[in-house]
Design a protein around this motif. Structure first.
Motif, PDB file in Angstrom:
ATOM      1  N   ALA A 172      -3.195  -1.708  -4.837  1.00 51.29           N
ATOM      2  CA  ALA A 172      -1.751  -0.258  -5.023  1.00 51.29           C
ATOM      3  C   ALA A 172      -1.400  -0.626  -6.577  1.00 51.29           C
ATOM      4  O   ALA A 172      -0.782   0.026  -6.869  1.00 51.29           O
ATOM      5  N   MET A 173      -1.359  -0.979  -7.095  1.00 50.59           N
ATOM      6  CA  MET A 173      -1.337  -1.907  -9.012  1.00 50.59           C
ATOM      7  C   MET A 173      -2.802  -1.547  -9.311  1.00 50.59           C
ATOM      8  O   MET A 173      -2.402  -0.983 -10.998  1.00 50.59           O
TER       9      MET A 173
ATOM     10  N   LEU B   4      -3.003 -10.235  -1.640  1.00 43.50           N
ATOM     11  CA  LEU B   4      -4.034 -10.110  -2.720  1.00 43.50           C
ATOM     12  C   LEU B   4      -4.628  -9.133  -3.278  1.00 43.50           C
ATOM     13  O   LEU B   4      -4.365  -7.981  -3.867  1.00 43.50           O
ATOM     14  N   SER B   5      -5.378  -8.804  -2.154  1.00 43.03           N
ATOM     15  CA  SER B   5      -6.514  -7.412  -2.389  1.00 43.03           C
ATOM     16  C   SER B   5      -5.471  -6.437  -2.138  1.00 43.03           C
ATOM     17  O   SER B   5      -5.494  -5.491  -3.185  1.00 43.03           O
TER      18      SER B   5
ATOM     19  N   ILE C  87      -5.660   0.028   0.338  1.00 46.41           N
ATOM     20  CA  ILE C  87      -6.752   0.223   1.881  1.00 46.41           C
ATOM     21  C   ILE C  87      -7.887  -0.334   1.324  1.00 46.41           C
ATOM     22  O   ILE C  87      -8.299  -1.044   2.650  1.00 46.41           O
ATOM     23  N   PHE C  88      -8.083   0.339   0.449  1.00 47.73           N
ATOM     24  CA  PHE C  88      -9.678   0.191   0.317  1.00 47.73           C
ATOM     25  C   PHE C  88      -9.726  -1.007   0.466  1.00 47.73           C
ATOM     26  O   PHE C  88     -10.802  -1.496   0.396  1.00 47.73           O
TER      27      PHE C  88
ATOM     28  N   ALA D 270       1.075  -1.589  -0.143  1.00 52.14           N
ATOM     29  CA  ALA D 270       0.139  -0.141  -0.066  1.00 52.14           C
ATOM     30  C   ALA D 270       0.410   1.334  -0.119  1.00 52.14           C
ATOM     31  O   ALA D 270       0.943   1.865  -0.649  1.00 52.14           O
ATOM     32  N   VAL D 271       1.696   0.978   0.828  1.00 44.15           N
ATOM     33  CA  VAL D 271       2.778   2.943   0.647  1.00 44.15           C
ATOM     34  C   VAL D 271       2.945   1.829  -0.249  1.00 44.15           C
ATOM     35  O   VAL D 271       3.543   4.062  -0.755  1.00 44.15           O
ATOM     36  N   VAL D 272       3.903   1.474  -0.969  1.00 40.03           N
ATOM     37  CA  VAL D 272       4.924   2.020  -1.972  1.00 40.03           C
ATOM     38  C   VAL D 272       4.162   2.159  -4.175  1.00 40.03           C
ATOM     39  O   VAL D 272       4.408   2.630  -5.042  1.00 40.03           O
ATOM     40  N   GLY D 273       2.753   1.583  -3.071  1.00 41.87           N
ATOM     41  CA  GLY D 273       1.299   1.604  -4.425  1.00 41.87           C
ATOM     42  C   GLY D 273       0.335   2.360  -4.349  1.00 41.87           C
ATOM     43  O   GLY D 273       0.807   4.199  -3.314  1.00 41.87           O
TER      44      GLY D 273
END
Length: 318
Positions: free
Chosen positions: A247-248, A241-242, A222-223, A213-216
């Motif tokens: 993130a991507m 995976l979620s 987070i959602f 999450a931080v790097v994407g």
């Protein structure tokens, strides 16, 4: 020393990747098979006994050798740390599959991509579309990276260091070896191995998801984690995976992954804020998603190393 141990092990692995069929792994597999043959009488308590026997047989010598190395000198402890991290990390164990699949998809060679994916995942890939190949390859890469890299990082930072790293990798292997083969499915013997690895991996899995999450795309990651992680049969896989997919900006998972919880496509999911959402954020996977996965994993790795460096400097200054 911890930071340098991991850094040197990663550098060595880049130059000389450890084969998945190396003698150390082969011996551990034979040992686990032997213990299963000795103790498996169809009850969960036998699996629990076998699990602890294997852990003691591997962790105690690892810890004792480390203790001896510490008393010999810092250089000896450092060398032992590098050896253990090199043996427990698997950053490039299966990267050749992922890279080859990516190259095959980019050149339009779908047949080769299917063959490679079948070898890697042991799934039937006959007649798979490009999107499905891409999705499964991305999912496999994210889970494999977590279990072979980030999970090892976390446990190596624990007080017993090398012994904890060994525990994590062996626990992950036993959870698979005593449950996934056809002759072990639905057996009571492997139940404890699954439960033990779930708790051993509880914190590392959430740290990996947080790193993604931080790097994407933090908001989407987070959602997706909060609202769609329970759509996977495995809670740990769902979290990783979620978050990774969010993130991507890539949709991962399938509608029937967890049929009891997954809503029809025309039904709405209501999150904790009262906002209705039909599906996780993101687009259907394409071959470009594989390149995005490579970038996400490397950024997460750099984040872990940066935080580890800060931690090491803080300990040294303290």
């Amino acid at each position: 020393m911890t930071f340098l141990s991991i850094l040197f092990a990663l550098l060595i692995e880049q130059l000389k990747p450890l084969r998945a069929d190396n003698p150390v792994y082969t011996w551990i597999k034979h040992f686990a098979l032997m213990v299963e043959g000795w103790l498996n009488a169809g009850q969960a308590r036998h699996g629990r006994l076998g699990w602890f026997c294997i852990m003691l047989a591997l962790m105690v010598p690892t810890a004792l050798i480390y203790w001896v190395c510490v008393h010999i000198g810092a250089w000896a402890a450092f060398a032992w740390n590098v050896i253990i991290v090199y043996l427990t990390l698997g950053f490039r164990h299966y990267s050749h599959y992922f890279t080859s699949i990516q190259l095959a998809l980019n050149t339009g060679d779908d047949a080769t991509a299917r063959t490679l994916l079948a070898e890697w995942t042991k799934q039937d890939t006959t007649d798979m579309e490009v999107g499905e190949i891409s999705r499964i390859a991305v999912e496999k890469a994210l889970i494999t990276t977590h279990r072979n890299v980030f999970g090892v990082f976390f446990w190596f930072l624990m007080p017993l260091g090398p012994a904890c790293a060994v525990m994590y990798r062996v626990a992950e292997y036993l959870a698979r070896a005593w449950n996934e083969p056809d002759h072990m499915k639905n057996e009571q013997f492997g139940r404890f191995a699954t439960q033990a690895f779930y708790w051993i991996d509880w914190i590392p899995a959430r740290l990996t998801a947080s790193a993604f999450a931080v790097v994407g795309n933090f908001e989407d990651a987070i959602f997706a984690w909060r609202n769609f992680a329970d759509r996977w049969k495995s809670e740990t896989d769902g979290i990783i995976l979620s978050s990774g997919g969010g993130a991507m900006g890539v949709l991962l998972g399938t509608p029937n992954e967890n049929a009891s919880d997954f809503l029809p496509i025309d039904a709405a999911t209501v999150d904790s804020t009262g906002i209705e959402t039909d599906s996780p954020p993101g687009e259907l996977p394409t071959p470009r998603a594989l390149q995005s996965t490579v970038g996400l994993v490397w950024r997460a790795l750099l984040l872990w190393m940066f935080l580890l460096l800060l931690f090491s400097v803080g300990v040294w200054l303290g």
